[in-house]
Design a protein around this motif. Structure first.
Motif, PDB file in Angstrom:
ATOM      1  N   VAL A 184       0.835  -1.204   0.000  1.00 33.52           N
ATOM      2  CA  VAL A 184       0.000   0.000   0.000  1.00 33.52           C
ATOM      3  C   VAL A 184       0.871   1.256   0.000  1.00 33.52           C
ATOM      4  O   VAL A 184       0.679   2.190  -0.796  1.00 33.52           O
ATOM      5  N   LEU A 185       1.858   1.287   0.901  1.00 33.60           N
ATOM      6  CA  LEU A 185       2.720   2.458   1.001  1.00 33.60           C
ATOM      7  C   LEU A 185       3.628   2.585  -0.222  1.00 33.60           C
ATOM      8  O   LEU A 185       3.989   3.694  -0.619  1.00 33.60           O
ATOM      9  N   TYR A 186       3.985   1.447  -0.825  1.00 32.97           N
ATOM     10  CA  TYR A 186       4.745   1.501  -2.072  1.00 32.97           C
ATOM     11  C   TYR A 186       3.958   2.234  -3.159  1.00 32.97           C
ATOM     12  O   TYR A 186       4.504   3.093  -3.865  1.00 32.97           O
ATOM     13  N   LEU A 187       2.680   1.885  -3.303  1.00 35.39           N
ATOM     14  CA  LEU A 187       1.869   2.519  -4.350  1.00 35.39           C
ATOM     15  C   LEU A 187       1.785   4.032  -4.148  1.00 35.39           C
ATOM     16  O   LEU A 187       1.843   4.809  -5.112  1.00 35.39           O
ATOM     17  N   ILE A 188       1.675   4.455  -2.879  1.00 31.97           N
ATOM     18  CA  ILE A 188       1.598   5.888  -2.597  1.00 31.97           C
ATOM     19  C   ILE A 188       2.919   6.568  -2.921  1.00 31.97           C
ATOM     20  O   ILE A 188       2.972   7.614  -3.589  1.00 31.97           O
ATOM     21  N   ARG A 189       4.023   5.981  -2.454  1.00 31.01           N
ATOM     22  CA  ARG A 189       5.341   6.584  -2.672  1.00 31.01           C
ATOM     23  C   ARG A 189       5.731   6.549  -4.151  1.00 31.01           C
ATOM     24  O   ARG A 189       6.283   7.526  -4.683  1.00 31.01           O
ATOM     25  N   ALA A 190       5.451   5.436  -4.832  1.00 30.22           N
ATOM     26  CA  ALA A 190       5.830   5.320  -6.247  1.00 30.22           C
ATOM     27  C   ALA A 190       5.098   6.350  -7.097  1.00 30.22           C
ATOM     28  O   ALA A 190       5.667   6.922  -8.031  1.00 30.22           O
ATOM     29  N   ARG A 191       3.833   6.605  -6.777  1.00 31.27           N
ATOM     30  CA  ARG A 191       3.079   7.614  -7.528  1.00 31.27           C
ATOM     31  C   ARG A 191       3.687   8.997  -7.344  1.00 31.27           C
ATOM     32  O   ARG A 191       3.816   9.767  -8.298  1.00 31.27           O
ATOM     33  N   ALA A 192       4.084   9.291  -6.102  1.00 30.16           N
ATOM     34  CA  ALA A 192       4.711  10.592  -5.840  1.00 30.16           C
ATOM     35  C   ALA A 192       6.063  10.703  -6.547  1.00 30.16           C
ATOM     36  O   ALA A 192       6.407  11.759  -7.095  1.00 30.16           O
ATOM     37  N   GLU A 193       6.822   9.626  -6.550  1.00 31.23           N
ATOM     38  CA  GLU A 193       8.119   9.643  -7.233  1.00 31.23           C
ATOM     39  C   GLU A 193       7.940   9.855  -8.736  1.00 31.23           C
ATOM     40  O   GLU A 193       8.715  10.573  -9.370  1.00 31.23           O
ATOM     41  N   ALA A 194       6.912   9.223  -9.301  1.00 34.80           N
ATOM     42  CA  ALA A 194       6.673   9.379 -10.740  1.00 34.80           C
ATOM     43  C   ALA A 194       6.317  10.817 -11.095  1.00 34.80           C
ATOM     44  O   ALA A 194       6.661  11.305 -12.178  1.00 34.80           O
TER      45      ALA A 194
END
Length: 309
Positions: A184-194
């Motif tokens: 869950v936290l990966y999806l949030i962080r990855a979206r912000a990184e993108a």
């Protein structure tokens, strides 16, 4: 000490653990909220022009760390209280406390918190504390809603293979929980990184690639435990309890579905190179099937496992 007193102590410890875990959740929420406040202060300093000297932003960072440490410390206390509740419940019932949904939830959350704390010590995953605490509160609430007084086991559960089966499944579920939190936290962080918009709040999380790797590791640890608990120890217990190893009972079907989903997840990562968003979604689907096999079948289904209601 009389059995009724052990039961009362268990109940008090359960309620106290729930309250302490709620405070741990609040501490983790405060950690993220304070990090957001630091972001707002940084923006205000940039846009407001020259201002009188103010405390440097670096001085704020330890405050978020303190909230994080408080959250972990409270989680340790909650886990200790749950362990005490489990032990005294077992003394009150004069058996291993795994006979109904209330006891499953009590032991399951205790195992989940202890597993999370072990991973905090090993991999510094305290950033998942808010998700773990929230899940624990939901599960404890569901357990309280199905409370029954301590009593003897039904005959089908009176087997050490049942205890081995449930213990392995619960430990696997604890790892599945941490893997789901990381996803869950990966999806949030990855979206912000993108988007190139990783603020101070998300900077408190590890890089997306690190969380993706952690999710894979903990799910890889959970899978053999689930295989042994659900598909080996479970059928052996079923043979002693009902005279057959496998009967496609709803609980057995969903345990197998969970195994298939996580097997597919691990296979896709190992052979097809699935990483990132696809793998995270796959992991979360697996966790949903696990939750349904763990609680949903008992609440909404019927079958030989309905004794746990």
């Amino acid at each position: 000490m009389r059995l009724e007193q052990y039961a009362q102590i268990s109940n008090y410890a359960m309620v106290a653990a729930t309250c302490v875990l709620a405070l741990a959740f609040v501490a983790h929420v405060a950690e993220w909220a304070f990090a957001r406040k630091v972001v707002s202060d940084e923006k205000e300093l940039v846009t407001s022009g020259p201002t009188p000297p103010a405390p440097p932003v670096e001085d704020e960072a330890p405050v978020t760390e303190r909230f994080s440490r408080v959250g972990v410390t409270l989680t340790i206390l909650a886990a200790t209280l749950l362990v005490a509740s489990v032990i005294t419940r077992g003394l009150a019932a004069e058996r291993v406390p795994l006979g109904n949904m209330y006891e499953f939830g009590l032991v399951g959350v205790a195992v989940a918190l202890l597993t999370y704390l072990a991973l905090v010590w090993k991999y510094q995953v305290q950033w998942a504390g808010g998700v773990v605490a929230a899940f624990g509160l939901v599960m404890l609430g569901m357990s309280l809603s199905t409370y029954v007084p301590a009593g003897p086991l039904v005959p089908a559960l009176d087997s050490y293979w049942f205890e081995i089966h449930v213990s392995a499944v619960m430990l696997a579920g604890a790892f599945f929980l941490v893997g789901a939190a990381a996803s869950v936290l990966y999806l949030i962080r990855a979206r912000a990184e993108a988007k190139g918009n990783v603020g101070a709040v998300l900077r408190r999380l590890p890089a997306a690639a690190v969380m993706d790797k952690l999710a894979y590791r903990v799910n890889a640890m959970a899978f053999p435990l689930w295989t042994f608990g659900a598909l080996i120890a479970g059928p052996i217990w079923a043979h002693y309890a009902w005279g057959r190893y496998w009967g496609w009972d709803p609980k057995e079907v969903w345990a197998f579905i969970t195994w298939v989903v996580y097997a597919g997840y691990l296979h896709a990562r190992a052979t097809a190179g699935w990483k990132g968003r696809r793998a995270a979604i796959f992991c979360l689907i697996g966790f949903v099937t696990f939750l349904f096999s763990y609680y949903g079948v008992n609440l909404f289904g019927s079958g030989l496992h309905s004794y746990a209601k």
